[in-house]
Scaffold this active site. Structure first.
Site, mmCIF file in Angstrom:
data_model
loop_
_atom_site.group_PDB
_atom_site.id
_atom_site.type_symbol
_atom_site.label_atom_id
_atom_site.label_comp_id
_atom_site.label_asym_id
_atom_site.label_seq_id
_atom_site.Cartn_x
_atom_site.Cartn_y
_atom_site.Cartn_z
ATOM 1 N N HIS A 133 0.796 -1.232 0.000
ATOM 2 C CA HIS A 133 0.000 0.000 0.000
ATOM 3 C C HIS A 133 0.829 1.283 0.000
ATOM 4 C CE1 HIS A 133 0.747 -0.563 4.360
ATOM 5 N NE2 HIS A 133 0.717 0.749 4.402
HETATM 6 C C1 UD1 Z 1 -2.191 5.244 5.931
HETATM 7 C C2 UD1 Z 1 -0.913 5.783 6.575
HETATM 8 C C3 UD1 Z 1 0.205 4.779 6.381
HETATM 9 C C4 UD1 Z 1 -0.198 3.416 6.907
HETATM 10 C C5 UD1 Z 1 -1.506 2.978 6.284
HETATM 11 C C6 UD1 Z 1 -1.958 1.703 6.945
HETATM 12 C C7 UD1 Z 1 -0.585 8.227 6.580
HETATM 13 C C8 UD1 Z 1 0.132 9.341 5.942
HETATM 14 N N1 UD1 Z 1 -0.513 7.036 5.939
HETATM 15 O O1 UD1 Z 1 -1.939 5.114 4.544
HETATM 16 O O2 UD1 Z 1 1.352 5.205 7.100
HETATM 17 O O3 UD1 Z 1 0.826 2.492 6.618
HETATM 18 O O4 UD1 Z 1 -2.511 3.985 6.500
HETATM 19 O O5 UD1 Z 1 -2.961 1.056 6.264
HETATM 20 O O6 UD1 Z 1 -1.205 8.406 7.603
HETATM 21 N N2 UD1 Z 1 -9.343 4.573 1.699
HETATM 22 C C9 UD1 Z 1 -10.565 3.941 1.601
HETATM 23 N N3 UD1 Z 1 -11.149 3.490 2.734
HETATM 24 C C10 UD1 Z 1 -10.601 3.639 3.968
HETATM 25 C C11 UD1 Z 1 -9.368 4.300 4.058
HETATM 26 C C12 UD1 Z 1 -8.748 4.764 2.915
HETATM 27 O O7 UD1 Z 1 -11.099 3.774 0.510
HETATM 28 O O8 UD1 Z 1 -11.187 3.190 4.973
HETATM 29 C C13 UD1 Z 1 -8.673 5.040 0.447
HETATM 30 C C14 UD1 Z 1 -8.983 6.493 0.092
HETATM 31 O O9 UD1 Z 1 -9.057 6.593 -1.298
HETATM 32 C C15 UD1 Z 1 -7.768 7.225 0.579
HETATM 33 C C16 UD1 Z 1 -6.650 6.204 0.369
HETATM 34 O O10 UD1 Z 1 -7.258 4.937 0.629
HETATM 35 O O11 UD1 Z 1 -7.534 8.407 -0.126
HETATM 36 C C17 UD1 Z 1 -5.478 6.394 1.286
HETATM 37 O O12 UD1 Z 1 -5.869 6.490 2.653
HETATM 38 P P1 UD1 Z 1 -4.961 7.293 3.722
HETATM 39 O O13 UD1 Z 1 -5.465 7.064 5.083
HETATM 40 O O14 UD1 Z 1 -4.775 8.701 3.276
HETATM 41 O O15 UD1 Z 1 -3.544 6.634 3.548
HETATM 42 P P2 UD1 Z 1 -3.146 5.103 3.509
HETATM 43 O O16 UD1 Z 1 -2.545 4.786 2.182
HETATM 44 O O17 UD1 Z 1 -4.277 4.282 3.998
HETATM 45 N N1 UDP Z 2 -3.724 -6.432 8.773
HETATM 46 C C1 UDP Z 2 -4.965 -7.065 8.865
HETATM 47 N N2 UDP Z 2 -5.649 -7.332 7.701
HETATM 48 C C2 UDP Z 2 -5.157 -7.033 6.464
HETATM 49 C C3 UDP Z 2 -3.898 -6.397 6.392
HETATM 50 C C4 UDP Z 2 -3.211 -6.096 7.567
HETATM 51 O O1 UDP Z 2 -5.416 -7.396 9.953
HETATM 52 O O2 UDP Z 2 -5.825 -7.309 5.448
HETATM 53 C C5 UDP Z 2 -3.006 -6.089 10.028
HETATM 54 C C6 UDP Z 2 -1.579 -6.631 10.112
HETATM 55 O O3 UDP Z 2 -1.514 -7.898 10.682
HETATM 56 C C7 UDP Z 2 -0.899 -5.613 11.012
HETATM 57 C C8 UDP Z 2 -1.601 -4.313 10.637
HETATM 58 O O4 UDP Z 2 -2.838 -4.680 10.034
HETATM 59 O O5 UDP Z 2 -1.167 -5.924 12.373
HETATM 60 C C9 UDP Z 2 -0.726 -3.509 9.703
HETATM 61 O O6 UDP Z 2 -1.443 -2.556 9.066
HETATM 62 P P1 UDP Z 2 -0.973 -1.865 7.707
HETATM 63 O O7 UDP Z 2 -0.115 -2.763 6.896
HETATM 64 O O8 UDP Z 2 -2.208 -1.333 7.108
HETATM 65 O O9 UDP Z 2 -0.136 -0.608 8.263
HETATM 66 P P2 UDP Z 2 1.412 -0.327 8.517
HETATM 67 O O10 UDP Z 2 1.866 -1.276 9.567
HETATM 68 O O11 UDP Z 2 2.127 -0.477 7.222
HETATM 69 O O12 UDP Z 2 1.449 1.101 8.949
#
Ligand code: UD1
Ligand code: UDP
Length: 363
Positions: A208
């Site tokens: 992601h």
């Molecule tokens: C965010 C965090 C990242 C983390 C990740 C975990 C920041 C800057 N980034 O990235 O560090 O590793 O979460 O998963 O805080 N969206 C949906 N549904 C949701 C959430 C998001 O559709 O419930 C889509 C939206 O189009 C959104 C995009 O995902 O614009 C990105 O979401 P965002 O929370 O901005 O960043 P992540 O890539 O999820």
């Molecule tokens: N995770 C989950 N379901 C998924 C993907 C991730 O439960 O489909 C859990 C994973 O085991 C870990 C956490 O979500 O505990 C990590 O989240 P993510 O990779 O979104 O964020 P990051 O750690 O990169 O910030």
């Protein structure tokens, strides 16, 4: 008098970090009133509600509903809405975790109102300021009063940045508290049968990071690697919403869906996901949390990044960095499938007791 503690959650990786703290503070409810504040950064059921259920957390005390947006928009919206709650409730302590926008936004709000802030998972550094998370880490650490580190490289980084030693507390890795607490439920998960997977005979994928999924060339490179690796092993890929959107945006849906041994699923709940991780032949990811969980299980992990803020997973654990290059990915995956597994051990204080150590500091 009992002290009110705000525990901030917003994005998926926050839930498994705050659930054990909520429980640990609740055990001392004569002294503390823990309250979960959910910013709403992640809001899909599968990115949020599922985790409240699996991690047995109560409904959040406040839900800010900020949703998605640019960094500036999202951070500002969180700050505006959380400040109003802080003014209303005046908690005695605000705890934030990790490195997402919700972390830095709420820490900034609290510190400006002179409310003490604790950062769980402090001191981690990738030294790559091109990543938004690195900025969030630097800022949050610079303004927090309590810095709870998961590994001693965190202490070193903070001392090097001039943080006073008495603010730094090496408490271990809070992610492992959730993981160890729910081992029976993880064992009971039926996810392998549901997807016709055998232990050790599939690889788990999550991706992601903007550097991997926000441009077409990178996603095409990744598809190319999957096309080859899937001739040797089944691949299961629970896709993050950011990645789903980009695959559609670049017209790559058909290419991914044509890969016959690749199973694309929606994000899965915590028990099912950890079970998939535990029993995988290897994991290919760019997630922070997965680098740690795989090290705990001793499962080989290939991290599709140039650097990591979690170097202990490489120096002590089973993690290996792999650059965004089709041949490099295929080579390392093939080595693992041929039986060449990097040995690893569990780092110090990744023992499931981190939340208790944090609570004892305030007791
Ligand atoms: C965010 C965090 C990242 C983390 C990740 C975990 C920041 C800057 N980034 O990235 O560090 O590793 O979460 O998963 O805080 N969206 C949906 N549904 C949701 C959430 C998001 O559709 O419930 C889509 C939206 O189009 C959104 C995009 O995902 O614009 C990105 O979401 P965002 O929370 O901005 O960043 P992540 O890539 O999820
Ligand atoms: N995770 C989950 N379901 C998924 C993907 C991730 O439960 O489909 C859990 C994973 O085991 C870990 C956490 O979500 O505990 C990590 O989240 P993510 O990779 O979104 O964020 P990051 O750690 O990169 O910030």
């Amino acid at each position: 008098m009992s002290r009110i503690i705000h525990l901030i959650v917003g994005a998926r990786p926050n839930f498994m970090k705050m659930a054990p703290l909520f429980r640990a503070f609740e055990k001392h409810n004569d002294k503390f009133i823990p309250r979960l504040i959910h910013t709403g950064q992640h809001y899909d059921e599968r990115m949020s509600k599922f985790f409240f259920e699996d991690l047995m957390m109560p409904k959040p005390h406040k839900y800010l509903g900020v949703g998605s947006g640019s960094h500036g928009e999202q951070t500002a919206r969180i700050m505006e809405r959380y400040e109003a709650i802080l003014l209303e409730e005046r908690p005695d302590l605000v705890l934030v975790a990790g490195d997402v926008n919700s972390t830095v936004a709420c820490a900034l709000d609290a510190v400006k109102l002179h409310i003490p802030v604790g950062h769980v998972e402090a001191g981690l550094r990738s030294f790559d300021r091109g990543m938004p998370e690195e900025i969030n880490r630097l800022v949050t650490d610079a303004i927090s009063d309590y810095l709870f580190t998961p590994s001693l490289d965190g202490n070193e980084n903070l001392l090097h940045e001039g943080v006073a030693e008495e603010k730094i507390h090496f408490v271990g890795n809070i992610m492992i508290d959730s993981l160890t607490n729910f081992l029976p439920q993880i064992e009971a998960s039926a996810i392998l049968q549901q997807h016709c997977l055998e232990v050790g005979e599939y690889a788990l994928i999550t991706l992601h990071r903007p550097s991997n999924v926000d441009n077409q060339q990178s996603l095409e490179m990744i598809a190319g690697a999957f096309e080859e690796i899937s001739s040797r092993v089944k691949l299961i890929f629970p896709i993050h919403p950011r990645t789903v959107k980009n695959i559609a945006k670049f017209g790559l849906e058909e290419r991914f869906s044509r890969i016959s041994n690749l199973f694309l699923t929606e994000p899965v709940g915590y028990y099912d996901f950890i079970r998939l991780e535990r029993d995988a032949s290897f994991v290919l990811t760019d997630s922070g949390g997965l680098q740690e969980e795989t090290t705990w299980f001793g499962v080989p992990c290939l991290t599709l990044r140039e650097n990591t803020e979690r170097p202990i997973t490489v120096t002590e654990g089973t993690n290996q960095l792999v650059k965004l290059d089709k041949d490099a990915i295929i080579e390392l995956a093939s080595e693992i499938l041929d039986g060449k597994r990097k040995p690893g051990k569990i780092p110090n204080l990744w023992d499931g007791k981190t939340a208790d150590r944090i609570v004892s500091i305030f007791s």
